[in-house]
Write an enzyme that holds these catalytic residues in place. Structure first.
Site, PDB file in Angstrom:
ATOM      1  N   GLY A  53       0.815  -1.197   0.000  1.00 31.30           N
ATOM      2  CA  GLY A  53       0.000   0.000   0.000  1.00 31.30           C
ATOM      3  C   GLY A  53       0.851   1.249   0.000  1.00 31.30           C
ATOM      4  CB  SER A  54       0.466   4.584  -1.498  1.00 32.51           C
ATOM      5  OG  SER A  54       0.839   4.118  -2.778  1.00 32.51           O
ATOM      6  N   GLY A  55       1.451   5.204   1.340  1.00 38.69           N
ATOM      7  CA  GLY A  55       1.273   5.758   2.668  1.00 38.69           C
ATOM      8  C   GLY A  55       2.419   5.409   3.600  1.00 38.69           C
ATOM      9  CG  HIS A  56       3.420   1.937   4.273  1.00 45.45           C
ATOM     10  ND1 HIS A  56       2.754   2.189   5.449  1.00 45.45           N
ATOM     11  CD2 HIS A  56       2.698   0.998   3.617  1.00 45.45           C
ATOM     12  CE1 HIS A  56       1.679   1.407   5.504  1.00 45.45           C
ATOM     13  NE2 HIS A  56       1.616   0.685   4.405  1.00 45.45           N
ATOM     14  CE  LYS A 104       4.588  -3.377   3.665  1.00 47.67           C
ATOM     15  NZ  LYS A 104       4.543  -3.354   2.179  1.00 47.67           N
ATOM     16  CG  ASP A 109       0.773  -6.323   1.023  1.00 49.50           C
ATOM     17  OD1 ASP A 109       1.300  -5.583   0.192  1.00 49.50           O
ATOM     18  OD2 ASP A 109       0.125  -5.894   1.991  1.00 49.50           O
ATOM     19  CG  HIS A 218      -1.539  -0.923   7.263  1.00 49.29           C
ATOM     20  ND1 HIS A 218      -0.786  -2.000   7.611  1.00 49.29           N
ATOM     21  CD2 HIS A 218      -1.297  -0.687   5.956  1.00 49.29           C
ATOM     22  CE1 HIS A 218      -0.123  -2.426   6.559  1.00 49.29           C
ATOM     23  NE2 HIS A 218      -0.405  -1.642   5.545  1.00 49.29           N
TER      24      HIS A 218
END
Lengths: 330, 188
Positions: A53-56, A104, A109, A218
């Site tokens: 996911g994006s945001g990391h 991950k 995922d 998250h």
């Protein structure tokens, strides 16, 4: 909600357009959401492909380049990418030496990468997978999804990436990646929740004067909530949580990671406390990396990841790396 | 499919709200994106049979949703569609049988079973209820979703919370109940 965005729907694409504009050493396919080393495929070299996911940020796209990832597949915010992205990435970077998927441990995922591995193998690409699951806050049992993958992802991508850059064959790169994961453990703490663009309000309510222990990346709440602690007390708690699970016999690699909204002033102070605790516990530290590397949007807080090193892992850690977010050596 | 897309669109915020309690606050947004893509794909490329519609929709969800819900819902529709074969008209009994096959595929893929606080808690009773009537399927799915409140999550991201997941309705079971309700609505 005050965010530096246009609309929530284009957050990821907008970020990729920015990366494309300032990193000519990368190929950024905004439409298909794949970020590649410009020089891929590199002849004779195993290619590391990761995503999530994006945001990391800077994980994962910020770690694409010589000595680390060959490609990254960013998903929607906190949502795994789809198999199409991974297959496209694998096909673009495979030199014939094979591809290692760094995954991950989150159900989304895992499922999407599994589907992608099958599809890529159908296209004649040799694929190996390594699952990163380093988070000691989550009990690993047959009856849960298992431990989460967090900070150790950086160690796996850097060290296995260095092995690939040296020309190691796929099974060797995969073995190194597994070894790094097996020897790594993390623990995270949140001082605030994060706000996803889609929701526009904090993912959980954390009253003033309290903190969440054992968070992931998250914006999900942690395992436990306590009254606010000092930096030193948090370091004691986090390092001990890691050392309860990992008994290093040799020197460790340490990552003191910010969750996105904690300034370096605080992170360095916290790092001093982590060094103190490790000293008190008799654990020698070989290398320490401090900064925002595996983040959770605008969450305040930090995580500690330790990896029991050996000579080979240290050598691969020190090997040159040239990516937007991590670069040293030549 | 249009009814499902409309239901997801209408309820996206509620799903996201449920997800923010025990997950990462994106379930509604993700499904909304997926079903919008399904609607667009079916408009562009209409399918001749119910089985083909479901199979194409499932493929589209896998390609657009991401997360766990993409593969899981994608597999549910694809496998249900495949089980229907290429019949031009489908009886409720045939659909119930096909849905049971689709639900079994989801359980296998996710490694979960009823009681783990997942979409299966709505889907398994829904497939059983469908053997009786569409209304029974809808009621069973809604009861199943409500029944997830006291459960402790053992699969998916909510499982990381352990005991703290207790007391929250599972977003996946809720969206499943919503889709079954959409099915009941169009067949009423």
């Amino acid at each position: 909600m005050r965010m530096l965005i246009n609309v929530p729907e284009t957050v990821v694409a907008d970020a990729l357009r920015g990366m494309a504009a300032v990193h000519p050493e990368l190929t950024v396919d905004v439409e298909n959401r794949v970020v590649l080393r410009r020089d891929a495929p590199v002849a004779g070299q195993v290619a590391l492909v990761s995503g999530g996911g994006s945001g990391h940020e800077p994980l994962h796209a910020g770690f694409v380049g010589p000595g680390m990832l060959a490609a990254a597949c960013p998903g929607e915010v906190f949502t795994s990418p789809v198999p199409d992205q991974m297959v496209r990435a694998a096909a673009a970077v495979d030199s014939g030496a094979g591809v290692l998927f760094v995954v991950k441990n989150y159900t989304g995922d895992v499922l999407n990468f599994e589907m992608a591995a099958e599809l890529a193998e159908d296209e004649g690409i040799q694929v190996a997978k390594v699952l990163v699951d380093d988070d000691v806050a989550v009990t690993d049992s047959l009856y849960t999804a298992g431990r989460r993958g967090t900070g150790a992802t950086l160690f796996v991508e850097k060290i296995a990436g260095a092995a690939a850059e040296e020309g190691a064959p796929l099974e060797r790169v995969e073995a190194v990646a597994r070894r790094v994961n097996e020897r790594s453990r993390s623990f995270g703490v949140a001082l605030s929740a994060c706000t996803t663009p889609a929701k526009g309000s904090p993912t959980f309510a954390l009253p003033d004067g309290e903190l969440e222990l054992g968070i992931g990346i998250h914006g999900e709440p942690g395992r436990e909530r306590r009254p606010m602690m000092t930096s030193g007390e948090i370091a004691d708690f986090a390092v001990d949580a890691v050392l309860d699970d990992l008994r290093p016999r040799g020197p460790v690699l340490a990552l003191v990671n910010g969750m996105g909204a904690t300034p370096l002033l605080e992170l360095y102070g916290f790092t001093a406390e982590v060094q103190r605790v490790l000293g008190e516990r008799g654990v020698p530290v070989a290398r320490t990396l401090v900064g925002n590397y595996v983040t959770s949007l605008d969450m305040a807080g930090c995580s500690v990841t330790l990896c029991e090193a050996d000579e080979e892992l240290l050598r691969l850690w020190d090997a040159p790396v040239r990516t937007p977010a991590l670069r040293w050596g030549r | 499919m249009a009814a499902a897309a409309a239901a997801v669109d209408r309820e996206a915020d509620r799903l996201t709200e449920l997800d923010s309690a025990i997950g990462d606050a994106d379930h509604g947004a993700n499904l909304k994106r997926g079903f919008a893509a399904v609607t667009a794909a079916l408009e562009k490329d209409p399918q001749a049979t119910p089985g083909a519609v479901l199979t194409a929709a499932g493929r589209q969800l896998i390609s657009t949703v991401g997360g766990a819900s993409g593969p899981l819902y994608g597999t549910l529709l694809r496998r249900t569609g495949k089980a229907l074969g290429d019949a031009e008209r489908v009886s409720r009994a045939a659909l119930a049988e096909a849905l049971t096959a689709g639900v079994a595929a989801v359980a296998q893929l996710g490694g979960a079973q009823p009681g783990d606080k997942t979409m299966l808690d709505a889907l398994v009773p829904a497939a059983e209820g469908l053997a009786t009537s569409f209304a029974a399927a809808r009621e069973a799915a809604e009861a199943g979703a409500l029944g997830t409140v006291p459960l402790r999550a053992r699969k998916g991201r909510a499982s990381y919370l352990g005991e703290r997941s207790v007391g929250h309705q599972d977003p996946g079971a809720t969206s499943s109940a919503l889709l079954v309700a959409a099915l009941a609505e169009v067949t009423a």
